[in-house]
Design a protein around this motif. Structure first.
Motif, short mmCIF file in Angstrom:
data_model
loop_
_atom_site.label_atom_id
_atom_site.label_comp_id
_atom_site.label_asym_id
_atom_site.label_seq_id
_atom_site.Cartn_x
_atom_site.Cartn_y
_atom_site.Cartn_z
N VAL A 1 10.72 50.45 -44.61
CA VAL A 1 10.08 50.48 -43.29
C VAL A 1 9.27 51.76 -43.12
O VAL A 1 8.18 51.73 -42.52
CB VAL A 1 11.13 50.33 -42.18
CG1 VAL A 1 10.46 50.30 -40.81
CG2 VAL A 1 11.95 49.06 -42.39
N THR B 1 13.19 43.59 -45.45
CA THR B 1 12.31 44.76 -45.32
C THR B 1 11.63 45.09 -46.64
O THR B 1 10.48 45.54 -46.64
CB THR B 1 13.09 45.98 -44.82
OG1 THR B 1 14.19 46.26 -45.71
CG2 THR B 1 13.62 45.76 -43.41
N SER C 1 10.78 45.43 -38.09
CA SER C 1 11.63 46.03 -39.12
C SER C 1 12.26 47.33 -38.65
O SER C 1 13.38 47.66 -39.03
CB SER C 1 10.80 46.27 -40.39
OG SER C 1 10.35 45.04 -40.93
#
Length: 646
Positions: A372, A454, A416
Motif C-alpha cells: 500500500v 494488496t 487498501s
C-alpha cells in the motif's frame, strides 16, 4: 540555407542547394496549394536583418533546445496524504493521536528530504559478493553500499520495529507503527524487507518461552532496539532447493546435536533474503544418534543462529551466489551453504512449522503495508507530475481522462489503506491481550486476504502509474521502473496469491466456519451502525448487503459440491471477500461525521466494480469438473509432454 514551413510552423534547415538534392527538386515542383513549402533563406550573416539564424537556432551545434521534462517532487509524505490523516483521526482516540502525530509529521519530512535519496542510492549501488580475497582465501564478503547501512541506522533511530514492542500507545501502537512504515517502506531501498523479518523474529521470541532463555535474552533487546550501535536485523532462512511454500517436504537441512547442547546445521538454503542480517531463524531436521530423522512437518524444528562468530567471520556459512532478481536488487538475497553452522534449538522438537505461524502473520502484514505504501507513493509522484507536465496545450491534470485514471488509482489506494489499518488495529489488540474471540477470528481470515489483495493491487497501480508518466515511466534513471519491478515480489514472497487463497479456506475449515461467520457478522455490524440520509451512500450500502448475501449463498451452495470445487474457487472467493470487506470499510468511513462528499464518492466508485466475482464463476460452471477439464484443455492444447492427472 532553407526555411521549412510545415502546416504553418517554421523551422530552420541547413540543406545544400544543389540540383540533385531531393529538397531542391521538391521545392522546384511545389505548388501554392501544397501544405509543405521550402523557401530559400533571405537573411545572411551581416545583413540588416540580424545575425546568422544558424547561430541562434535551439538545435544547432551542441545545443539541445530549451525544453526539459519536469521531475516530480516528493513533499512531506504524511501531511500531503489527507486520507491517511483522516483515517487515523477516525480510528485513533484524539488523546493518543495527538501524541504521535507530531512524529509522523516530522518523519514525513525526513522521508522526503533524506530517506528517499538513500533509497534511490541503494537501487543504484546493489550488493556485491566477493567470494575470495586477492590471496585465494575464501572470505565470502558481502559488500553493501553506505546508503544501505544508513537505512539500518535510520530504521533503528525511528523505532520502526521498536514501536509495537515499546507499547507506549497501548493497543494503538501497531496502528502508529503501520502509519510510519507506510511512509517509510517506499523510500527504504527495500530495507523494509529485513525489518519485516526482524519484527517477525522479535514476535517469535516475545511469545515463545522454553529452554532458550539465553538466546532470547540476547536477541530480543537487540531486535527491538532504537540504538543503531546495538540494533540487530534478522533473516528467515526457510526455503531450500525444492523452493516454494511446501517447507514440509522441501526442507533437507540436518541438525547434529553437539556435546554442549548446541547444534551444527548442514544444508543448502535456496532463497535467503537479508543475507547481511545479524541473526536468523531457520528450519532443520534433527538427526538422532543412529543417523535417522523424521520426514514431513513433524520432523522440522526451529533454530536460532548468529550469522557471524566472535571473530567476525561467517558462522559456518558459505555464500554460494547472490540471486539475480527481477526487482528488489537493493536487497542481498543469496543461496547459502550451511556447513556446520552453530545454531540453537528454539522450539520443541518437531514444532518448527507451528512456530512459523506468528512470524508469518507479522511478515504478511509488513508485506501488505509495503504494498500500500508503494501505491500511495506512485500516486504522490504521478499527482505532482500531472500538475507540471504540459501536453496538447494544457497540463495533463487538466485532461479529464488522465485525472480519471489517477482517481481510479486513488480509490484502490484508499481502500487498501483502510484494510491495512484495520488489520494493524486487530494486531494491536492481540498483542495487548485485549482481543476478543471475534477479533482473533477476524485477524486469522483477514491476514491472508489483506496480503494477497494488496499485493496484486500494488502491481496494478505501479504499472498504471508508470504509464501516467508516458515514456519517462519506462526510463531507468528516472527511478520509476524499479517501483514496478519491486512491487512484483509482493505477490510472491510469504505466499503466492493461490497459496494465500487456500490459506483463507484453511482458516475457515480449521475453525469449523467460525472465521467466516465472524467475517459476515463484522460487515453486518458496520452497516447496522451507519446512520445516513445520503442517497448515494444508501445505494452503495445496498451493494455491500447484496455482495454479502451473494457470498453467503455461494458458500451454502459450495457445501454441497465436491471438495475440489472450493479449491478451484479459492482465488475468486478470496477476491470477493476482499472487495466486499474493503467496500464496507469505505462506506463506514464515508458515513463518519467528519467525512466529505469525496469520501462518499470513493465508496460509491469502489462498489461500481464486481464485488463478488465468485458468483459469476460459479454460475458459469468454472469450478466444477467440466470447467476444470476445459481449463486443462486450453492450457495443454498442443503440448506433447506429460499431461496432468486431473
Amino acid at each position: 540555407m532553407f526555411q521549412l514551413r510545415i502546416c504553418g510552423v517554421r523551422s530552420w534547415c541547413r540543406i545544400a542547394a544543389h540540383p540533385a538534392c531531393p529538397v531542391h527538386n521538391f521545392r522546384s515542383k511545389s505548388t501554392a496549394a501544397s501544405s509543405t513549402v521550402v523557401e530559400p533563406l533571405m537573411h545572411t550573416k551581416g545583413s540588416s536583418q540580424g545575425e546568422d539564424p544558424v547561430n541562434t537556432m535551439p538545435y544547432s551545434g551542441a545545443k539541445r533546445g530549451s525544453f526539459t521534462q519536469v521531475k516530480p517532487l516528493l513533499g512531506n509524505v504524511f501531511t500531503e496524504d489527507g486520507f491517511l490523516q483522516a483515517a487515523l483521526r477516525r480510528m485513533v482516540p484524539k488523546e493518543i493521536l495527538d501524541k504521535f502525530t507530531p512524529d509522523l509529521v516530522r518523519f514525513g519530512h525526513r522521508v522526503a528530504s533524506e530517506i528517499e535519496s538513500l533509497g534511490r542510492a541503494c537501487e543504484e549501488n546493489p550488493p556485491k559478493h566477493q567470494p575470495y580475497d586477492a590471496w585465494g582465501n575464501r572470505v565470502d564478503e558481502l559488500i553493501t553500499c553506505d546508503a544501505w547501512k544508513r537505512q539500518k541506522q535510520i530504521s533503528a533511530e525511528e523505532g520502526i520495529v521498536a514501536i509495537p514492542y515499546e507499547r507506549s500507545y497501548g493497543t494503538w501502537s501497531r496502528v502508529y507503527f503501520a502509519a510510519k512504515l507506510l511512509l517509510y517502506a517506499p523510500s527504504s531501498g527495500l530495507y523494509s524487507c529485513p525489518l519485516a523479518m526482524t519484527d517477525g523474529a522479535a514476535k517469535f521470541f516475545q511469545i515463545h518461552d522454553g529452554n532458550w532463555a539465553a538466546q532470547k535474552s540476547k536477541a530480543f533487546p537487540r531486535l527491538t532496539s532504537r540504538d543503531p550501535n546495538t540494533f540487530w536485523t534478522s533473516g528467515q532462512w526457510m526455503t531450500e532447493r525444492g523452493g516454494g511454500s511446501d517447507v514440509a517436504d522441501g526442507t533437507d537441512t540436518r541438525a547434529i546435536r553437539q556435546a554442549d547442547g548446541s547444534y551444527k546445521l548442514y544444508g543448502y538454503k535456496w532463497f535467503s533474503s537479508a543475507t547481511d542480517s545479524d541473526m536468523t531463524l531457520t528450519l532443520a531436521r534433527i538427526v538422532d544418534e543412529s543417523g535417522e530423522f523424521t520426514k514431513g512437518t513433524r520432523g522440522l524444528s526451529m533454530f536460532y543462529l548468529e550469522t557471524k562468530g566472535a571473530d567476525g567471520k561467517l558462522n559456518g556459512i558459505e555464500i554460494h551466489k547472490l540471486k539475480d532478481k527481477l526487482g528488489t536488487r537493493q536487497l542481498p538475497t543469496a543461496e547459502l551453504l550451511l556447513d556446520g553452522a552453530v545454531a540453537h534449538l528454539v522450539s520443541e522438537e518437531g514444532r518448527g512449522v507451528a512456530s512459523i505461524t506468528p512470524m508469518l502473520t507479522i511478515t504478511r502484514i509488513h508485506n501488505s503495508i509495503a504494498a500500500v505504501g508503494g501505491m500511495r507513493r506512485m500516486l504522490h509522484f504521478a499527482r505532482d507530475y500531472a500538475t507540471k507536465r504540459t501536453a496538447f496545450g494544457k497540463r495533463i491534470i487538466d485532461h479529464p481522462l488522465h485525472i480519471q485514471t489517477l482517481a481510479r488509482m486513488e480509490v484502490e489506494t484508499r481502500g487498501s489503506i483502510l484494510l491495512i489499518m484495520e488489520i494493524a488495529r486487530l494486531l494491536g489488540l492481540e498483542e495487548n491481550n485485549l482481543a476478543t474471540k471475534h477479533d482473533m477470528q477476524m485477524m486469522r481470515i483477514l491476514t491472508p486476504i489483506t496480503k494477497l489483495y494488496t499485493a496484486k493491487q500494488s502491481i496494478s497501480v505501479a504499472s498504471e502509474g508508470l504509464e501516467s508518466f508516458g515514456g519517462q515511466g519506462y526510463i531507468e534513471d528516472t527511478g520509476l521502473p524499479s517501483r514496478l519491478r519491486d512491487s512484483q515480489v509482493l505477490s510472491i514472497w510469504e505466499g503466492t496469491t493461490n497459496i494465500l487463497s487456500l490459506d483463507v479456506l484453511r482458516s475457515i475449515t480449521k475453525t469449523k466456519g467460525e472465521t467466516l461467520q465472524a467475517f459476515f457478522a463484522d460487515i453486518q455490524t458496520r452497516m447496522d451502525n451507519i446512520k445516513t440520509q445520503d442517497q448515494l451512500l444508501i445505494t452503495t450500502m445496498k451493494k455491500i448487503h447484496q455482495a454479502k448475501a451473494d457470498l453467503m449463498t455461494f458458500v451454502q451452495s459450495a457445501s454441497t459440491q465436491e471438495p475440489i470445487f472450493m479449491e478451484v474457487a479459492a482465488r475468486d472467493f478470496a477476491y470477493s471477500l476482499a472487495r466486499t470487506y474493503i467496500g464496507a470499510l469505505l462506506v463506514e468511513h464515508a458515513a463518519w461525521a467528519e467525512s466529505s462528499q469525496v469520501d462518499v464518492t470513493v465508496a460509491s466508485r469502489w462498489c461500481e466494480k464486481d464485488l463478488c466475482p465468485v458468483t459469476l464463476g460459479s454460475a458459469a460452471g468454472s469450478y466444477k469438473n467440466d470447467g476444470i477439464s476445459h481449463d486443462m484443455d486450453m492450457v495443454m492444447d498442443g503440448y506433447v509432454g506429460n499431461k496432468s492427472k486431473l
